[in-house]
Scaffold this active site. Structure first.
Site, PDB file in Angstrom:
ATOM      1  N   ASP A  63      56.432  -8.469  83.283  1.00  0.00           N
ATOM      2  CA  ASP A  63      57.202  -8.274  82.070  1.00  0.00           C
ATOM      3  C   ASP A  63      58.331  -9.309  82.093  1.00  0.00           C
ATOM      4  O   ASP A  63      58.688  -9.820  83.156  1.00  0.00           O
ATOM      5  CB  ASP A  63      57.764  -6.850  82.048  1.00  0.00           C
ATOM      6  CG  ASP A  63      58.763  -6.646  80.926  1.00  0.00           C
ATOM      7  OD1 ASP A  63      58.428  -6.961  79.781  1.00  0.00           O
ATOM      8  OD2 ASP A  63      59.887  -6.188  81.218  1.00  0.00           O
ATOM      9  N   ASP A 103      59.891  -2.880  84.086  1.00  0.00           N
ATOM     10  CA  ASP A 103      61.088  -2.065  84.311  1.00  0.00           C
ATOM     11  C   ASP A 103      61.390  -1.094  83.194  1.00  0.00           C
ATOM     12  O   ASP A 103      62.269  -0.250  83.339  1.00  0.00           O
ATOM     13  CB  ASP A 103      62.311  -2.979  84.494  1.00  0.00           C
ATOM     14  CG  ASP A 103      62.763  -3.597  83.174  1.00  0.00           C
ATOM     15  OD1 ASP A 103      61.897  -4.111  82.440  1.00  0.00           O
ATOM     16  OD2 ASP A 103      63.968  -3.550  82.875  1.00  0.00           O
TER      17      ASP A 103
END
Length: 668
Positions: free
Chosen positions: A359, A563
Site C-alpha cells: 500500500d 496499514d
C-alpha cells in the site's frame, strides 16, 4: 440459551462470552485441564523410562502404570473425544482428514498402553497419547483466539458505519434506520458526521475524509454531482445526498463481506495436512491390519500387539514436533525484534512469497500531507506569503492547512492575527491578516475554483507550475494577497526514510514488488518512481485491491503490506498479510504479521528468518520421516520393541530440539 455441550455452558457461566470469544475460552479451559494431567503423565513416564537404564523397584512399575492410566484417561475424554467423534464421522463418509490422523495416533497409543498396563507389561505410551492431544488443542486455542480478535476488529469496523440517517422529505427531516432507506431517498449529512449511504451530492459542498475506504490521507472536496461513500467523514460543510445503493450494496458492505469470507477460509497448510491424512490414515490402518494378519500364527495377542505397534510408531507426534519446535523457535526469534507473527502457517507462507504488494499511504509513506514545494512571485515575498497564508489556515481544520501551518512554524516564521475569518467547505478559506505595522490585508487560500469565484485569476506562469506539480502527484493550494494570486504551495506524502533500503533488500531476495493504492495515478506513480517499484495500480477501492491480489495468487504466493481499514480485505485475501505498527486495529487483526516498530527494513529481515526456519523445518521433517519409515519397517517385522521405541523417540526428540534451537543463535 442453547449450548452444544455442558462444557460450553460451564465456560459461558464463568466468562459470560459467546461466539468466537466463547470458543477461544472453551479451548483455553480444555487446554488448562489437559496440561495439568499431561504434565503429571510425562513426569511418571520419565521416571519409568529411567528405570530401563538404572534399576528400579519392580513393585513400583505397575503402580506408575496404573497411575499414568488414571491421569491419561481424563485427557482422552476431555481433549480426545471431540477428535474421535469427528474421526468416526469421517470414517463413515470414507473421507479422512486431520482429525482422523490425530485420533489414530492418540487412540492407538492409549489403547496399546492400557492393554500393557492391565496385562502387566511396563512398556506404556500414555505420555505420547496425551501430548498429541495437548499440542493439537494448543493449536486450536491459538486459532480460536486469532478468530476472536479478528471478529472483535470486524465489530469495530461495523461500528464505523452509522445505523441511522436523517432523511429530508417535503422539507421535513426525520431519522430512519439504514435498512429502511431506498434508492432515491435524500439524506442530510452535517459537518463532522459519518456519511450513512453510498450516493451522490445534490446540494452543498464539503471536504470528505475517505481514508476509511481509500487510504488517502488528504480530504476530497465534494460538491453537486460528486459520489460519496458510506462510513466516510465530512470534515466541514453540509451535504444533501441522494441514495444510489441499498445498504447491502454499498462499498462498505462489500469490504465487510470480503473480510468475513477471508476469515472463514482455511489456510493452505491446513488443506495440505487434510490431503496427506486422506492417504496416510488408510495406508497405516491397512499396514497395521496386514501386520496383524501375518502374525496370527504366533497367536492372537501377538497379532494385536504387532498391529498396535505399527499404529503407535505411525503416530503423527514426531512429525508434529519436528515442525512445531522449529516454528516456535522462529516465532520466538521474531518477537523480541518487534515483529508479531500470528501463527506457524504465517511463518511458512513468508518463506514462500513470490510477489509482494505495498500500500502507499501510511506504508511506504508517512501518511501525512507535507509541504514539498513553494512558488511565489516575486520570490522575495515567499516568507511573507507563507506567513499570511498559514495565518489564515491556522483557523481551518483542513489537512493541507495543518500541513502548511506546521511547515511555517518549523521555519520559524510568525503567524499573524486574523479578522473576519470565513471557510468555504470544499473550496478554501479567507480572512483579513493583520501584519505588524501594516493595514489588514485580505488573504484568500484554496483551490483554483475558489479563487475564480472571488474574481481572482492566475498568471500563466503560476498556472503552468500548478499543472506540473499536479502531474507529479502533488496537491496544490493557491494563495492570493490583495486580490492577486501570488503563489502556490504543493503538498505530498513523504516517503519513509528507510523505504529505499528495504525495497532494495527485498529485490535482492528475488521478490517481485508491486504498488497498489487507493490514491490517484499521478501520486502513486511519483512514489513508485522514487522507490524503483516497476508495477503499480492506482485509484483502487478495497474490493479491487482484494481482487487484484486474488488474481495474482494464481501465479504464486502473494504478500500484502498495508496499514488501513481499506487494506484489510487485501490483507485477509493474500497468502500473507503484513500490517505496519501505525495501522488501524482492523488491519493488524486481519494481518498475519504486525511490524510493531513501523520499520520497513524488518520485512526483508523477517523473510530471511522465515527461509531459515523453513530449512530447519525441512531438516526436522526429513529426520522424522526417516524415523517413522524405519520404525514402521521394524514394527512390521516384529523387531521393534517398546523399549527400543522409547529410546529412539528420545534420540529423535533431542535431535529435533537441538536443530531447532540453532535458529536462536543463527545470524539472519
Amino acid at each position: 440459551m442453547a449450548f452444544c455441550c455442558s462444557g460450553c455452558s460451564l465456560v459461558y457461566q464463568i466468562t459470560g462470552q459467546l461466539g468466537e470469544a466463547g470458543e477461544a475460552s472453551f479451548w483455553l479451559a480444555k487446554l488448562g485441564l489437559g496440561c495439568f494431567f499431561a504434565m503429571n503423565v510425562m513426569t511418571l513416564s520419565l521416571l519409568l523410562y529411567s528405570g530401563y537404564l538404572t534399576e528400579i523397584d519392580p513393585e513400583i512399575v505397575p503402580k506408575i502404570a496404573y497411575l499414568s492410566f488414571a491421569l491419561a484417561t481424563p485427557v482422552m475424554f476431555i481433549l480426545g473425544w471431540p477428535f474421535v467423534k469427528h474421526a468416526l464421522s469421517e470414517i463413515a463418509a470414507l473421507s479422512f482428514g486431520m482429525d482422523s490422523l490425530i485420533a489414530l495416533g492418540a487412540v492407538s497409543a492409549y489403547v496399546a498402553s492400557t492393554y500393557a498396563t492391565f496385562t502387566g507389561n511396563p512398556q506404556i505410551y500414555f505420555d505420547t497419547a496425551t501430548m498429541i492431544l495437548v499440542l493439537v488443542t494448543l493449536g486450536r486455542f491459538l486459532e480460536a483466539s486469532a478468530k476472536a480478535r479478528a471478529s472483535e476488529a470486524l465489530e469495530h469496523l461495523l461500528d464505523l458505519a452509522p445505523q441511522e440517517a436523517v432523511v429530508v422529505e417535503a422539507g421535513q427531516e426525520h431519522r430512519v434506520a439504514i435498512a429502511a432507506l431506498r434508492v432515491g431517498d435524500q439524506v442530510l449529512i452535517r459537518p463532522g458526521e459519518r456519511i450513512p449511504v453510498d450516493g451522490k451530492v445534490i446540494e452543498g459542498a464539503a471536504d470528505v475524509d475517505e481514508s476509511t475506504l481509500t487510504g488517502e490521507a488528504t480530504p476530497v472536496s465534494k460538491s453537486r454531482g460528486d459520489p460519496v461513500m458510506r462510513a466516510t467523514v465530512t470534515m466541514a460543510g453540509r451535504l444533501i445526498v441522494e441514495v444510489t445503493h441499498s445498504a447491502d450494496d454499498t462499498m462498505f458492505a462489500q469490504v465487510v463481506r470480503l473480510m468475513e469470507e477471508a476469515q472463514a477460509a482455511h489456510g493452505p497448510l491446513r488443506r495440505l495436512v487434510d490431503r496427506i491424512a486422506a492417504i496416510f490414515v488408510p495406508a497405516v490402518v491397512g499396514l497395521a491390519g496386514l501386520t496383524g494378519f501375518l502374525r496370527l500364527p504366533d497367536g492372537l495377542e501377538s497379532a494385536l500387539l504387532s498391529s498396535l505397534s505399527v499404529l503407535l510408531i505411525a503416530c503423527p507426534c514426531p512429525l508434529g514436533l519436528a515442525t512445531s519446535l522449529a516454528t516456535w523457535a522462529g516465532l520466538g526469534r521474531a518477537a523480541p525484534s518487534g515483529v508479531l507473527i500470528r501463527s506457524g502457517d504465517a511463518l511458512e507462507s513468508l518463506a514462500g512469497l513470490k510477489t509482494l504488494y505495498f500500500d502507499k499511504t501510511g506504508t511506504l509513506t508517512m501518511g501525512q500531507a507535507a509541504l514539498q514545494a513553494v512558488q511565489v512571485e516575486p520570490d522575495t515575498f515567499q516568507n511573507a506569503w507563507l506567513s499570511a497564508c498559514a495565518s489564515v489556515e491556522a483557523y481551518s481544520e483542513h489537512a493541507l492547512g495543518k500541513g502548511l501551518v506546521e511547515a511555517v512554524t518549523a521555519r520559524g516564521l510568525p503567524l499573524h492575527p486574523i479578522l473576519d475569518f470565513k471557510a468555504s467547505p470544499g473550496l478554501g478559506v479567507e480572512g483579513m491578516v493583520a501584519c505588524p505595522g501594516e493595514l489588514p490585508s485580505r488573504v484568500v487560500v484554496g483551490n483554483e475554483r475558489f479563487l475564480s469565484q472571488q474574481g481572482i485569476a492566475l498568471a500563466d506562469k503560476l498556472r503552468e507550475k500548478k499543472r506540473r506539480y499536479e502531474a507529479a502527484g502533488l496537491t496544490v493550494i493557491l494563495g492570493a494577497w490583495n486580490e492577486q494570486a501570488q503563489g502556490l504551495a504543493a503538498f505530498g506524502d513523504q516517503v519513509r526514510p528507510e523505504a529505499p533500503e528495504a525495497i532494495e533488500a527485498l529485490k535482492g531476495l528475488g521478490l517481485e514488488l508491486r504498488l497498489a493504492s487507493g490514491d490517484n495515478e499521478a501520486a502513486t506513480q511519483r512514489v513508485a518512481a522514487m522507490l524503483g517499484i516497476p508495477r503499480l495500480a492506482a485509484s483502487l477501492l478495497p474490493s479491487q485491491k482484494a481482487e487484484l491480489v486474488r488474481e495474482e495468487q494464481t501465479r504464486g504466493a502473494v504478500g500484502v503490506i498495508g496499514d488501513g481499514i481499506n487494506d484489510a480485505p487485501a490483507l485477509a485475501t493474500a497468502s500473507l498479510g503484513i500490517a505496519m505498527g501505525s495501522g488501524t486495529d482492523l488491519a493488524k487483526e486481519t494481518a498475519d504479521v504486525s511490524i510493531l516498530r513501523n520499520d520497513l527494513r524488518q520485512i526483508p529481515w523477517l523473510i530471511r528468518l522465515a527461509k531459515a526456519t523453513r530449512w530447519t523445518v525441512r531438516g526436522n521433517l526429513i529426520w522424522a520421516f526417516c524415523y517413522n519409515a524405519i520404525g514402521l519397517i521394524l514394527a512390521v517385522q516384529g523387531i521393534l520393541t517398546p523399549i527400543l521405541a522409547a529410546l529412539a523417540m528420545v534420540v529423535s526428540s533431542l535431535f529435533v530440539v537441538c536443530n531447532s534451537l540453532r535458529l536462536q543463535k543463527r545470524h539472519i
